[in-house]
Scaffold this active site. Structure first.
Site, PDB file in Angstrom:
ATOM      1  N   CYS A   8       0.863  -1.183   0.000  1.00 56.07           N
ATOM      2  CA  CYS A   8       0.000   0.000   0.000  1.00 56.07           C
ATOM      3  C   CYS A   8       0.897   1.230   0.000  1.00 56.07           C
ATOM      4  O   CYS A   8       2.084   1.127  -0.307  1.00 56.07           O
ATOM      5  CB  CYS A   8      -0.989  -0.015   1.166  1.00 56.07           C
ATOM      6  SG  CYS A   8      -0.283   0.197   2.813  1.00 56.07           S
ATOM      7  N   ASN A  11       2.354   1.604   4.313  1.00 56.62           N
ATOM      8  CA  ASN A  11       2.606   0.339   4.993  1.00 56.62           C
ATOM      9  C   ASN A  11       2.309   0.410   6.491  1.00 56.62           C
ATOM     10  O   ASN A  11       3.008  -0.186   7.301  1.00 56.62           O
ATOM     11  CB  ASN A  11       4.044  -0.139   4.733  1.00 56.62           C
ATOM     12  CG  ASN A  11       4.302  -1.577   5.156  1.00 56.62           C
ATOM     13  OD1 ASN A  11       5.378  -1.893   5.645  1.00 56.62           O
ATOM     14  ND2 ASN A  11       3.352  -2.454   4.959  1.00 56.62           N
ATOM     15  N   CYS A  13      -1.456   0.726   7.389  1.00 63.17           N
ATOM     16  CA  CYS A  13      -2.878   0.388   7.526  1.00 63.17           C
ATOM     17  C   CYS A  13      -3.243  -0.861   6.729  1.00 63.17           C
ATOM     18  O   CYS A  13      -3.407  -1.942   7.286  1.00 63.17           O
ATOM     19  CB  CYS A  13      -3.766   1.556   7.084  1.00 63.17           C
ATOM     20  SG  CYS A  13      -3.612   3.035   8.105  1.00 63.17           S
ATOM     21  N   ARG A  14      -3.392  -0.705   5.420  1.00 66.14           N
ATOM     22  CA  ARG A  14      -3.937  -1.788   4.597  1.00 66.14           C
ATOM     23  C   ARG A  14      -2.994  -2.967   4.408  1.00 66.14           C
ATOM     24  O   ARG A  14      -3.379  -4.120   4.630  1.00 66.14           O
ATOM     25  CB  ARG A  14      -4.357  -1.236   3.234  1.00 66.14           C
ATOM     26  CG  ARG A  14      -5.469  -0.226   3.318  1.00 66.14           C
ATOM     27  CD  ARG A  14      -5.741   0.443   1.999  1.00 66.14           C
ATOM     28  NE  ARG A  14      -4.588   1.268   1.611  1.00 66.14           N
ATOM     29  CZ  ARG A  14      -4.446   1.850   0.431  1.00 66.14           C
ATOM     30  NH1 ARG A  14      -5.370   1.674  -0.505  1.00 66.14           N
ATOM     31  NH2 ARG A  14      -3.393   2.588   0.173  1.00 66.14           N
ATOM     32  N   SER A  15      -1.767  -2.711   3.961  1.00 69.13           N
ATOM     33  CA  SER A  15      -0.883  -3.849   3.667  1.00 69.13           C
ATOM     34  C   SER A  15      -0.456  -4.610   4.918  1.00 69.13           C
ATOM     35  O   SER A  15      -0.399  -5.841   4.882  1.00 69.13           O
ATOM     36  CB  SER A  15       0.313  -3.431   2.810  1.00 69.13           C
ATOM     37  OG  SER A  15       1.085  -2.429   3.415  1.00 69.13           O
ATOM     38  N   ASP A 125      -8.398   3.405   1.731  1.00 74.81           N
ATOM     39  CA  ASP A 125      -7.329   3.672   2.688  1.00 74.81           C
ATOM     40  C   ASP A 125      -7.934   4.251   3.958  1.00 74.81           C
ATOM     41  O   ASP A 125      -8.369   5.403   3.977  1.00 74.81           O
ATOM     42  CB  ASP A 125      -6.319   4.648   2.094  1.00 74.81           C
ATOM     43  CG  ASP A 125      -5.063   4.783   2.937  1.00 74.81           C
ATOM     44  OD1 ASP A 125      -5.105   4.420   4.141  1.00 74.81           O
ATOM     45  OD2 ASP A 125      -4.054   5.261   2.399  1.00 74.81           O
TER      46      ASP A 125
END
Length: 156
Positions: A8, A11, A13-15, A125
């Protein structure tokens, strides 16, 4: 060993959420000796930081470990190490595709390709939207589909 990298922007939150959830699924199926998972960001703003507090909170509620996850930026060595590079949104995918030219054998895809029955193109995000629950639900679904595909493609 099949190696998967979630990517993401920062690096945090999402990934890392995808890394933790996917690693949890892999371990629950006893495939940790066959599948390795990591995450990174296209940017370097948060290098060395743990996942965002709300990412840690939502993973904790699900009893999914995020131990050892620290933000880092995608690096040249990743292109030699990973078999799958999974972008969390179209912008991440575009940034990664610029590097893929020299590494055509690596599968670089958008995470939402693994989430059926939706018109969404990107994992939102939550750093900007604040909706960590929506992101969590999408990532859970996509990780299930991705693991099924990897198992089928690799005879696991």
């Amino acid at each position: 060993m099949v190696k998967v990298l979630f990517v993401c922007l920062g690096n945090i939150c999402r990934s890392p959420m995808a890394e933790a959830i996917f690693r949890d699924r892999v371990e629950k199926e006893g495939l940790q000796n066959h599948i390795e998972v990591d995450s990174a960001g296209t940017g370097k703003w948060h290098q060395g930081e743990p996942p965002h507090a709300e990412t840690r909170g939502i993973l904790g509620k699900s009893e999914i470990s995020y131990e050892g996850i620290r933000a880092r930026q995608v690096e040249e060595g990743d292109w030699k190490k990973f078999d799958y590079i999974i972008a969390m949104d179209r912008k991440n995918l575009q940034d990664l595709k610029a590097y893929q030219v020299a590494h055509k054998d690596i599968k670089v895809v958008k995470f939402m390709d693994y989430v059926p029955n939706t018109d969404q193109q990107d994992v939102p995000d939550p750093y900007y939207s604040g909706n960590f629950d929506e992101t969590h639900e999408l990532i859970q679904e996509g990780c299930n589909t991705l693991l099924k595909e990897i198992k089928q493609e690799n005879g696991l």
